[in-house]
Design a protein around this motif. Structure first.
Motif, PDB file in Angstrom:
ATOM      1  N   HIS A  39       0.833  -1.207   0.000  1.00  0.00           N
ATOM      2  CA  HIS A  39       0.000   0.000   0.000  1.00  0.00           C
ATOM      3  C   HIS A  39       0.864   1.253   0.000  1.00  0.00           C
ATOM      4  N   VAL A  62      -0.401  -1.588  -4.834  1.00  0.00           N
ATOM      5  CA  VAL A  62      -1.785  -2.075  -4.902  1.00  0.00           C
ATOM      6  C   VAL A  62      -2.560  -1.241  -5.917  1.00  0.00           C
ATOM      7  N   ALA A  63      -2.440   0.070  -5.788  1.00  0.00           N
ATOM      8  CA  ALA A  63      -3.124   0.968  -6.730  1.00  0.00           C
ATOM      9  C   ALA A  63      -2.649   0.721  -8.157  1.00  0.00           C
ATOM     10  N   VAL A  84      -4.189  -2.539  -9.558  1.00  0.00           N
ATOM     11  CA  VAL A  84      -5.591  -2.341  -9.919  1.00  0.00           C
ATOM     12  C   VAL A  84      -5.688  -1.521 -11.206  1.00  0.00           C
ATOM     13  N   LEU A 108     -12.609  -4.442  -5.755  1.00  0.00           N
ATOM     14  CA  LEU A 108     -11.184  -4.159  -5.594  1.00  0.00           C
ATOM     15  C   LEU A 108     -10.961  -2.894  -4.759  1.00  0.00           C
ATOM     16  N   ARG A 109     -11.803  -1.891  -5.008  1.00  0.00           N
ATOM     17  CA  ARG A 109     -11.706  -0.645  -4.242  1.00  0.00           C
ATOM     18  C   ARG A 109     -13.106  -0.228  -3.808  1.00  0.00           C
ATOM     19  N   TYR A 160      -8.751   0.018  -0.574  1.00  0.00           N
ATOM     20  CA  TYR A 160      -8.626  -1.219  -1.355  1.00  0.00           C
ATOM     21  C   TYR A 160      -8.948  -2.431  -0.482  1.00  0.00           C
ATOM     22  N   ALA A 201      -7.650  -7.102  -3.433  1.00  0.00           N
ATOM     23  CA  ALA A 201      -6.803  -6.244  -4.271  1.00  0.00           C
ATOM     24  C   ALA A 201      -5.350  -6.319  -3.810  1.00  0.00           C
TER      25      ALA A 201
END
Length: 580
Positions: free
Chosen positions: A272, A277-278, A281, A329-330, A336, A340
């Motif tokens: 994170h 993670v972002a 996705v 996922l979010r 998240y 995710a």
């Protein structure tokens, strides 16, 4: 070196050489119609190895299988091979009987290779990760973690023995909902210390264990009431950090006591904080596998899995009945989900760290997550279907005096790893838990501490200690273990001697099978059989007091069995004591 495979290869070579000689004489067609297969028959009374080649080839050769077998026998040359005889049996089997050369080379191989005996190169050049235990750091590790720890650690060892470059990893879930719940639970117990239990309501979905009370008290003892006067986020962050900083070292210590060390403790929070993670996705979105609904971002899980099922031949009607669902996922609040983060973690394993194969040891209750995670890897172009393997292990029942043990005397909750290791020796824990992953098991506390042949780990360790005692006593009389080239192996003719050597030869094959099937329990079963074969030999064949040549041959055989017992025990993380 694998002496069983060597013998199989030689049967194949002998059969093909006989075929070629017969073909040159015009007795058989020039082109061999099938490749001979070689097996070890269940009943070796008529031969140690057999081939069904004559049965398989008869139709193409337009001959009776027994006629083909006789032609091959008439053209077969066994001179210089491992075999003393070849004979026809039944409808056309060709049976081969081992001779002295194979038995002597087997013993010599073990003595020469020592601690390396059992190694193979099946997975040479492959980079594997085994992720196991990965217990929630908000509380003590339990019995399921105890089983997963042994299965993961031992599987990693057999993969290494088979040539793979193996990485052991523990995934620390130090982010997300469970950490917020952890912080709220600690907060409530912390407030209760200063305000009284009746004055502060404990969260209904909080962690109710005594360990939460103990952590809150430890914080209060060290820092007093300072958190009563700060904002909620500051308080939650401080309590969660304090709890994790206490729990994770305890987990490491318990696992080290259990004989388990990791190459890395990988923290979910790092995914994170780094934005990975972002980014993961976003990559799924870029590839067209996400959509927005009700303010949340969803993964098209049902579409991904349906495509895989169609490729596997499933009909649309059958797929419809499965009721496939998509995954968030979010969330709408911008956070998240755990799924995710799990996708990002596994993407990191493949795309960043470059593992050829990733193996996760999970509880059977996670079975519904397997296809979803593999599908997400496929959606990212990482071939999760073939590169990600999940070993699902069944539950464990702890039994004592025929009754299921459900509670820890210390905490009143499920039995923890710490509790278990206080009750049962580490060797017994590791041996017992190294059972077939897919089978439910009962861990018998009484059996695990017994010192008799009913306890399998004691039975195997006693065989090793018995040999060590024998070697020590014979050394005191001036008899040291001879080298293989100084031994007359023709003196080893007793059935228990030959059976023991055959059992010793099987170790390399067992290691390979354990790695191939992700089932390290192969080693347990092998060790039990090897110990039994040694005990039979020892009871049937006297060593001390025999003529020098026979004494030396049997002494070398006993030491060879000792070496393999030690190799196998060390492979599953158990000790091989020299006296008991």
């Amino acid at each position: 070196m694998n002496m069983i495979q060597n013998a199989k290869d030689q049967v194949l070579e002998l059969t093909l050489a006989a075929y070629r000689k017969a073909a040159d004489a015009g007795l058989l067609p020039a082109d061999c119609p099938v490749q001979p297969s070689v097996e070890i028959p269940k009943d070796t009374a008529n031969g140690d190895y057999t081939t069904t080649f004559c049965l398989a080839a008869a139709k193409a050769l337009r001959k009776n299988p027994r006629e083909v077998a006789q032609i091959l026998l008439d053209n077969m040359a066994l001179e210089g091979s491992y075999f003393t005889s070849a004979a026809m049996a039944g409808p056309g089997f060709l049976n081969f009987t081992l001779g002295q050369r194979w038995f002597s080379e087997t013993v010599a191989t073990v003595q020469r290779e020592g601690a390396d005996y059992g190694k193979n190169d099946m997975l040479a050049g492959k980079k594997y990760m085994v992720e196991f235990v990965s217990a929630n750091p908000t509380g003590p590790m339990h019995m399921g973690n105890a089983r997963g720890g042994v299965l993961g650690d031992t599987l990693a060892s057999v993969l290494q023995k088979s040539g793979a470059d193996v990485w052991r990893e523990f995934y620390v879930n130090d982010a997300g909902n469970q950490i917020e719940k952890f912080a709220k639970s600690l907060e409530a117990r912390y407030f209760q210390i200063f305000k009284g239990e009746d004055a502060v309501e404990f969260p209904e979905d909080g962690y109710h264990g005594d360990d939460i009370r103990e952590l809150a008290q430890l914080y209060a003892d060290a820092h007093g009431d300072e958190l009563l006067h700060v904002d909620e986020k500051t308080r939650h962050d401080a309590l969660a950090r304090f709890g994790l900083d206490h729990n994770i070292p305890k987990m490491k210590a318990d696992l080290a006591r259990y004989g388990i060390q990791y190459d890395e403790w990988f923290f979910e929070s790092s995914l994170h904080e780094s934005g990975y993670v972002a980014d993961s996705v976003a990559e799924l979105t870029k590839r067209g596998y996400t959509y927005e609904k009700d303010g949340a971002l969803w993964l098209k899980t049902s579409e991904i899995l349906a495509a895989q099922l169609r490729a596997a031949g499933k009909s649309d009607e059958a797929i419809e009945k499965l009721g496939l669902k998509d995954d968030v996922l979010r969330r709408a609040n911008g956070f998240y989900t755990y799924f995710a983060a799990d996708i990002a973690y596994h993407r990191n394993k493949f795309a960043v760290r470059g593992f050829d194969k990733v193996i996760n040891i999970w509880g059977a209750d996670h079975h519904g997550h397997v296809a979803r995670l593999k599908g997400a890897m496929d959606a990212l172009g990482l071939d999760g279907a073939h590169r990600l393997d999940i070993v699902l292990m069944q539950l464990v029942k702890l039994v004592q005096d025929g009754e299921v043990v459900r509670m820890s005397k210390r905490t009143g909750k499920a039995v923890s790893l710490t509790d278990l290791l206080d009750m049962v020796p580490v060797d017994a824990c590791r041996y017992f838990f190294n059972a077939k992953p897919e089978t439910q098991m009962e861990f018998d506390l009484g059996l695990a501490v017994r010192e008799d042949s009913e306890n399998p780990v004691y039975y195997v360790q006693y065989a090793h200690a018995r040999i060590c005692t024998l070697l020590k006593n014979l050394a005191a009389d001036g008899h040291t273990v001879p080298s293989p080239d100084a031994v007359d192996f023709s003196l080893l003719t007793d059935p228990t001697e030959l059976a023991l050597i055959k059992q010793i030869a099987g170790y390399s094959d067992i290691v390979r099978l354990a790695a191939r099937d992700y089932d390290p329990s192969f080693i347990n079963r092998y060790l039990t059989d090897l110990a039994a074969a040694f005990h039979k030999f020892y009871n049937a064949c006297r060593i001390k007091g025999e003529a020098e040549d026979l004494l030396n041959a049997r002494l070398l055989l006993a030491d060879t069995a000792r070496s393999v017992l030690k190799n196998g025990m060390e492979l599953i993380g158990c000790s091989a004591p020299e006296k008991m």
